[in-house]
Design an enzyme around this catalytic site. Sequence first.
Site, PDB file in Angstrom:
ATOM      1  CG  HIS A 153      -0.630  22.629  37.901  1.00 30.02           C
ATOM      2  ND1 HIS A 153      -0.148  21.515  37.251  1.00 30.02           N
ATOM      3  CD2 HIS A 153      -1.655  22.187  38.681  1.00 30.02           C
ATOM      4  CE1 HIS A 153      -0.846  20.458  37.620  1.00 30.02           C
ATOM      5  NE2 HIS A 153      -1.760  20.837  38.486  1.00 30.02           N
ATOM      6  CG  ASP A 202       2.309  20.214  35.401  1.00 26.21           C
ATOM      7  OD1 ASP A 202       1.079  20.341  35.242  1.00 26.21           O
ATOM      8  OD2 ASP A 202       2.988  21.028  36.045  1.00 26.21           O
ATOM      9  CG  HIS A 203      -3.386  18.091  34.562  1.00 27.04           C
ATOM     10  ND1 HIS A 203      -3.192  18.070  35.917  1.00 27.04           N
ATOM     11  CD2 HIS A 203      -4.317  19.051  34.329  1.00 27.04           C
ATOM     12  CE1 HIS A 203      -3.975  18.965  36.484  1.00 27.04           C
ATOM     13  NE2 HIS A 203      -4.667  19.584  35.548  1.00 27.04           N
TER      14      HIS A 203
END
Length: 487
Positions: free
Chosen positions: A237, A174-175
């Site tokens: 996110h 999950d960036h």
Amino acid sequence: MPRDPVAKLLLFGATGDLARRMLLPSLYNLHSDGLLPPALTITGAARQDFDDAGYRDFARAALDEFLPADRKDPATIAAFAERLFYQPTDLSKPECFRPLADKIGDIGGGLAIYLSTAPSLFEPAIDGLSSVGLTGPTVRVGLEKPLGYDLASSREINDAVARAFPEERIFRIDHYLGKETVQNILALRFGNSFFEPVWNAQGIDNVQITIAETVGLEERAGYYESAGALRDMVQNHILQLLALIAMEPPAHFDGADVRDEKSKVFRSLRLMKPEKVPHNTVTGQYADGAVGGKFVKSYAEELGKPSTTETFVAIKAHVDNWRWQGVPFYLRTGKRMAARRSEIAIQFKAVPHSMFAGRGGLLQPNMLIIRLQPEEYIQLLVMAKEPGLDRDGVRLREVPLNLSLDAEFAGSRRRIAYERLLLDLIEGDPTLFVRRDEVEAQWTWIDAIRAGWTANDQKPKSYPSGSWGPSAAIALTERDGVTWQDD
């Protein structure tokens, strides 16, 4: 924790937009700063019919387009290109994997695989890698989202990956967790003693998490139409940000303890019953409007057909545990919004008694704002007295105490989130990656909301592009006496 760097990196999707914009520039920056293992080779794999030289030209063009000018050094780019190799690969064709394994060669020194693919290709990709010995004990795999579209499909993907890799060698990406400001949430909470006594239901009135985008579909129409805002942004996110705000203090900053505490938060999220969903969620879809002074088309016009996919969602959520009982978490994300912003706003409870009321002084509850983008700062809004002799009463005003990370750490280069995540994948540090139990708890909560939308035939409400979403989203908070933080 001890680092265990691999000798080889296999990059699937090596010619895609993510590779051009983020992955290749991130790997180049790590190379330029001497952070990659000296002998690390990077093999790209995709459908395009490049050879090694062709892919190196492709990478040079990407770096020329997306690197800032001060990072472009011809000698360094040339040295980085020498690390790059390429093998044409179609994940849907089993016969492609043997030439790929031959290209990579011996993996005794360790191999990290970065796998970014459509959900339907995860299982054939893993089966193909396994069939040619590219899933052995020296191999770890990084998985880019989307990991399914609901709990059932997510479990199917996780089961397929688990047949070849144990959980400790699976790195779900999950960036947002690689962003510097996101990690500063942990430093803010657990590195400062004065927050902890009020970081609970006794001290906090509500929490707002907003991820607002000004863009529309761009090149993602196929994916977005089947996903929507809830799956695209909330499931990963926003819920990860919620977990960092709500989690208990981990004993250590490592992969086990941090993820244990996040998982507890996800299991504590109150599941919505179908009859509660319309009262606790708002969905929207952008119509025509103006963004940045320019006219933009509606979602349906961009898509080319009518649609019931939501481009906006607002949710009132609760974490049912001792620390957060009764505290609402307002979650909001949308496309074609008034401004691009990722932000967490924590409103503290008002003081129990105002000694200034008799003199005309009006108090506002304190608020902590953590801005993730486009700027990066932490701001605490506190009450202060305006200068003066107070002959007509005491005048109080909300003033900000600002910590600008951009200014405070001006001498430090701001890292792309993928730089940290790729380096952690190469070195084997799982702390900032997502564990299977987290993913499945997130999907369980999301699926309950979608089931409620279906049961109530809840359709997205139209909102003008360039606004903050449907008016119903304002009502969602204001009936609790809360206003969205839109300043």
